[in-house]
Enzyme design. Structure first.
Site, PDB file in Angstrom:
ATOM      1  N   LYS A  78      -0.325   2.171  -5.237  1.00 26.67           N
ATOM      2  CA  LYS A  78       0.076   0.842  -4.784  1.00 26.67           C
ATOM      3  C   LYS A  78      -1.163  -0.029  -4.624  1.00 26.67           C
ATOM      4  O   LYS A  78      -2.301   0.464  -4.610  1.00 26.67           O
ATOM      5  CB  LYS A  78       0.834   0.948  -3.460  1.00 26.67           C
ATOM      6  CG  LYS A  78       0.034   1.566  -2.321  1.00 26.67           C
ATOM      7  CD  LYS A  78       0.858   1.686  -1.057  1.00 26.67           C
ATOM      8  CE  LYS A  78       0.025   2.301   0.073  1.00 26.67           C
ATOM      9  NZ  LYS A  78       0.763   2.360   1.345  1.00 26.67           N
ATOM     10  N   ARG A  92       8.091   2.095  12.035  1.00 28.64           N
ATOM     11  CA  ARG A  92       7.866   0.993  11.093  1.00 28.64           C
ATOM     12  C   ARG A  92       9.163   0.786  10.313  1.00 28.64           C
ATOM     13  O   ARG A  92       9.894  -0.151  10.551  1.00 28.64           O
ATOM     14  CB  ARG A  92       6.686   1.335  10.175  1.00 28.64           C
ATOM     15  CG  ARG A  92       6.229   0.211   9.269  1.00 28.64           C
ATOM     16  CD  ARG A  92       4.938   0.589   8.570  1.00 28.64           C
ATOM     17  NE  ARG A  92       5.067   1.781   7.719  1.00 28.64           N
ATOM     18  CZ  ARG A  92       4.072   2.311   7.016  1.00 28.64           C
ATOM     19  NH1 ARG A  92       2.868   1.774   7.086  1.00 28.64           N
ATOM     20  NH2 ARG A  92       4.280   3.385   6.280  1.00 28.64           N
ATOM     21  N   TYR A 111     -23.674 -23.147   3.499  1.00 25.87           N
ATOM     22  CA  TYR A 111     -22.804 -24.080   4.209  1.00 25.87           C
ATOM     23  C   TYR A 111     -23.038 -24.019   5.716  1.00 25.87           C
ATOM     24  O   TYR A 111     -23.281 -22.958   6.294  1.00 25.87           O
ATOM     25  CB  TYR A 111     -21.343 -23.743   3.925  1.00 25.87           C
ATOM     26  CG  TYR A 111     -20.871 -24.181   2.553  1.00 25.87           C
ATOM     27  CD1 TYR A 111     -20.893 -25.525   2.176  1.00 25.87           C
ATOM     28  CD2 TYR A 111     -20.406 -23.249   1.633  1.00 25.87           C
ATOM     29  CE1 TYR A 111     -20.454 -25.926   0.923  1.00 25.87           C
ATOM     30  CE2 TYR A 111     -19.968 -23.632   0.377  1.00 25.87           C
ATOM     31  CZ  TYR A 111     -19.990 -24.976   0.021  1.00 25.87           C
ATOM     32  OH  TYR A 111     -19.558 -25.368  -1.211  1.00 25.87           O
ATOM     33  N   MET A 160     -17.442 -19.176  -1.734  1.00 23.43           N
ATOM     34  CA  MET A 160     -16.287 -18.733  -2.495  1.00 23.43           C
ATOM     35  C   MET A 160     -16.699 -17.871  -3.673  1.00 23.43           C
ATOM     36  O   MET A 160     -16.075 -16.836  -3.949  1.00 23.43           O
ATOM     37  CB  MET A 160     -15.482 -19.932  -2.998  1.00 23.43           C
ATOM     38  CG  MET A 160     -14.237 -19.524  -3.791  1.00 23.43           C
ATOM     39  SD  MET A 160     -13.271 -20.918  -4.387  1.00 23.43           S
ATOM     40  CE  MET A 160     -12.571 -21.525  -2.849  1.00 23.43           C
TER      41      MET A 160
END
Length: 820
Positions: free
Chosen positions: A490, A587, A715, A764
């Site tokens: 997964k 869960r 930044y 980023m």
């Protein structure tokens, strides 16, 4: 190394001259590559002169990594090396070999020496896997079998090892005599004699004679009697009581006949005492079966039982150690094998190509076979391989390869050199093809790989499929033979790329895969993955695709059971499902209070065939939760008994995840679920040394800037230089999955073996690091997670877990798969 080396021992062993004596701690490691220095103060750097690289040019690089003990051949470059111990020798290579011989003589365990033309590395790896289940062993890394590779392999032997497996390769007369004095094998394995490196010898007989020098003092020599030339040479040179032969016909010490079946091969063993045993393997190709039989006989000679050997055979892999899978342009898949080129290696690479998931065409890009002996017979053999593996197209590069006559079913395009191939390649409309690129080094086929691989920015995630296999093998060694394995793929296989990893797991004979969502399972089916796939979080809208793609959903509530049952009833179909039982995770899942109603639904909707019953342990990774975990397991067993009473049949039961496999081996039940452990993270901390990191996230330096004290970086001016120095900007940011919490010194990266802190905020697409005082250049490789930077420790630094770091790696980061 077996024992540390003092200065006096270094001088005596190398017959060197002490040029300068500085602070000299005992040497516990020896390096010839400044890029691979991890413990500088305890490392001896030997400056070798190679064909293309002179180690003396890298003395300062080694010095910058903490090395203070050097062996050199001259004093030309040593003036900047202050407070160092410098030993001058006539030949650095001979000094390296002498040190290796010394280390070998300190070792009291068994040494197995392997030589031959082909199969050395495979047999070494397979025998190593089999022996490692019983003994602590050392073995040659990769294909380190040369005049420098063998000494480096010998330095890997330590005093805790019980045995060592060392391979030896030669290309010129006189080389094996040197290797013999270093390896001094107790047991020898002679694989075969072929065309590789034939140009260095006047005849095949001379090459064979040279190779057999390795076994001069060996007590036992394992070989295949059917190789007539080898049999004659061995019986001429060695007494019969030192020879251990095997054959597929009666007459050898061991008879190992093979019979190919639908899904593999059966090997029937007749021992010298006429005892019988049958081995089973998924291999069907002749090269693998020969290598396997060498391995079996060697393991028997070393005292392993037939049963012990058979337990390891199912997880032995077929692949060569240097193959790399890369995403290509226009949905092509590339197999990069530009390391060397000979007939046996081509056969192995084509076997690997053939085992990949299907593409539109199978294409080979091949150069002249430079080490091949008789050209005409070699290219006849190449033609046979092309036919056998049913290739659709060949691009043939070089002057000799023009002799190749491919079968009518294959199109061959000839080019006199790599430049002309590259010029014409764009005209061939390659699309969704499987392409093997295999050529001798001088043809520079890395340029072909560069032209065909998908364009990537400087950040890649490298996935070591051999490490994945080794981790899988480790966990399999903890399981009973009857216990099945479900592998979690997964979340893009924990960031590693579900398709390639799932395909590899099919080869490893995993029993089940598990994904989170239906569309993940659909993608795997579309890529021809055939293993059963459990879907953990199905939704009602996906019922159609679950049926269409033969996916097996988890059912966790009464309402969901009814919805799926009604869907199957109205569509006159059946489906396999897995019932999630809540024993304490709280869960999802059926509670004990749901069982009576569940029993009614089971009878009402028999189209839902229960494939398994399972539960999640809430605290398997921590000893303090052991009591709670055992209560969960007891409750699970009780709930399963009730459900089986409703069904009248027994579905599979599974409760253990990666942590549970290690901590609760008595509760394996029918199947276990292997997740994060497969990818090299042992969350219990009990067997971390047994696992290998599968993934390495790396990028490159884009630019280096020199800044003054007080200058700010990034930044919001969050980074401030507290000294005059330099920073490097690297090509990774939070959009690639590099967590912003690593900003402002929390995170570190590794460049040329040295750690550099992050400075300022992570952007980023870029990150700045402080590289003051480091010898780095634009374009240098930067490791974000992986070798030398523990993923577990990196996660801890920002208060998270390795799962998050792995699964956050962006899909825009290209995955490269390789086999070391």
């Amino acid at each position: 190394m077996v024992n540390a080396l003092t200065l006096q021992e270094l001088l005596l062993i190398t017959n060197g001259q002490l040029l300068h004596q500085g602070h000299h701690p005992s040497v516990t490691a020896i390096s010839t590559d400044s890029r691979k220095i991890y413990h500088g103060k305890q490392t001896l750097f030997v400056a070798l002169k190679g064909f293309k690289v002179n180690g003396h040019d890298y003395l300062m690089d080694a010095f910058s990594k903490g090395v203070r003990t050097f062996i050199v051949e001259n004093d030309k470059h040593i003036s900047p090396l202050t407070d160092c111990t410098i030993i001058v020798v006539k030949s650095a290579l001979e000094a390296l070999q002498a040190l290796a011989k010394w280390n070998r003589n300190q070792f009291s365990g068994v040494v197995i020496g392997i030589t031959g033309s082909n199969g050395k590395t495979i047999i070494k790896e397979w025998l190593g896997q089999i022996l490692a289940s019983r003994f602590d062993i050392a073995k040659s890394p990769k294909s380190y079998n040369s005049q420098t590779g063998v000494p480096l392999s010998i330095f890997g032997i330590e005093n805790h090892h019980k045995a060592a497996i060392i391979e030896a390769g030669i290309s010129l007369p006189g080389e094996m005599a040197k290797l013999q004095t270093i390896i001094q094998p107790n047991i020898g394995i002679m694989t075969n004699i072929g065309t590789a490196h034939a140009e260095g010898f006047s005849s095949q007989a001379e090459k064979l004679h040279e190779k057999l020098l390795l076994f001069k003092d060996a007590q036992l020599i394992v070989y295949r009697k059917d190789h007539a030339a080898i049999h004659r040479a061995l019986t001429d040179q060695f007494p019969s009581d030192r020879l251990v032969s095997w054959s597929d016909q009666p007459g050898g010490d061991y008879t190992l006949s093979t019979k190919k079946e639908k899904e593999g091969s059966k090997l029937t063993l007749i021992k010298p005492d006429l005892g019988l045993f049958t081995f089973h393997s998924h291999f069907t190709d002749e090269a693998s079966l020969e290598n396997l039989r060498h391995t079996i006989v060697a393991a028997l000679v070393l005292g392993l039982s037939e049963t012990q050997i058979q337990q390891s055979i199912p997880v032995l892999d077929t692949v060569e150690m240097r193959l790399t899978l890369k995403a290509g342009i226009h949905q092509c898949l590339l197999i990069d094998d530009t390391y060397n080129n000979d007939l046996a290696g081509l056969d192995i690479a084509l076997e690997f190509l053939n085992s990949q998931r299907p593409k539109k065409r199978k294409i080979l890009i091949l150069s002249d076979l430079l080490q091949a002996g008789d050209k005409s017979s070699v290219y006849d053999s190449v033609s046979n391989l092309i036919s056998h593996y049913q290739l659709d197209m060949v691009f043939a590069v070089g002057s000799d390869i023009g002799q190749l006559k491919a079968p009518p079913s294959c199109t061959v395009n000839f080019f006199r050199d790599t430049a002309h191939l590259l010029e014409k390649l764009p005209t061939y409309a390659l699309q969704d093809d499987l392409i093997l690129i295999k050529g001798a080094r001088i043809f520079q086929f890395e340029r072909v790989v560069d032209a065909l691989q998908e364009r990537i920015h400087g950040t890649v995630l490298e996935i070591n499929l051999n490490a994945l296999r080794k981790n899988f093998t480790f966990y399999k060694s903890l399981l009973k033979p009857s216990t099945k394995t479900m592998i979690m793929v997964k979340a893009f296989a924990y960031g590693g790329g579900a398709t390639e990893i799932a395909h590899h797991l099919e080869q490893l004979k995993a029993d089940y895969l598990a994904v989170a969502y239906t569309d993940e399972g659909v993608s795997l089916r579309q890529e021809k993955i055939k293993l059963p796939i459990m879907v953990l979080n199905p939704v009602q809208e996906s019922f159609g695709n679950l049926i269409k793609y033969d996916l097996e959903p988890v059912v966790y509530s009464l309402s969901f059971f009814r919805q799926l049952g009604e869907y199957c009833q109205s569509n006159a179909t059946t489906i396999k499902v897995h019932l999630d039982l809540d024993t304490g995770m709280h869960r999802l899942g059926f509670g004990e209070e749901d069982l009576e109603a569940l029993g009614t639904l089971l009878h009402q909707f028999p189209a839902l065939q229960i494939a398994s019953l399972y539960t999640h342990l809430a605290g398997a990774d921590e000893a303090l939760h052991e009591g709670y975990s055992k209560r969960q397991l007891a409750q699970f067993q009780s709930m399963c008994s009730t459900i089986k009473g409703f069904l009248g049949y027994a579905p599979l039961m599974h409760a253990l995840n990666s942590a549970g496999i290690v901590r609760y081996p008595a509760h394996q039940l029918d199947m276990v679920r292997l997740g994060i452990g497969l990818y090299g993270i042992e969350v219990n901390g009990l067997h971390e040394n047994a696992l290998q990191p599968v993934s390495v996230l790396k990028t490159t330096i884009s630019q280096i800037k020199h800044l003054k004290k007080g200058d700010t970086v990034g930044y919001s001016r969050k980074g401030t230089m507290d000294h005059d120095g330099k920073i490097a900007t690297i090509a990774i940011g939070y959009a690639d999955g590099y967590d912003r919490r690593f900003s402002n010194g929390t995170g570190q990266v590794l460049i040329n073996g040295q750690k550099a802190p992050v400075i300022g905020n992570i952007c980023m697409d870029m990150t700045m690091i402080d590289v003051t005082g480091m010898n780095v250049h634009e374009g240098d490789e930067v490791i974000i997670y992986g070798h030398g930077l523990s993923l577990k420790e990196q996660a801890k630094a920002i208060g998270t877990i390795p799962y998050e770091l792995l699964t956050n790696i962006s899909s825009r980061v290209k995955r490269v798969y390789y086999l070391d």
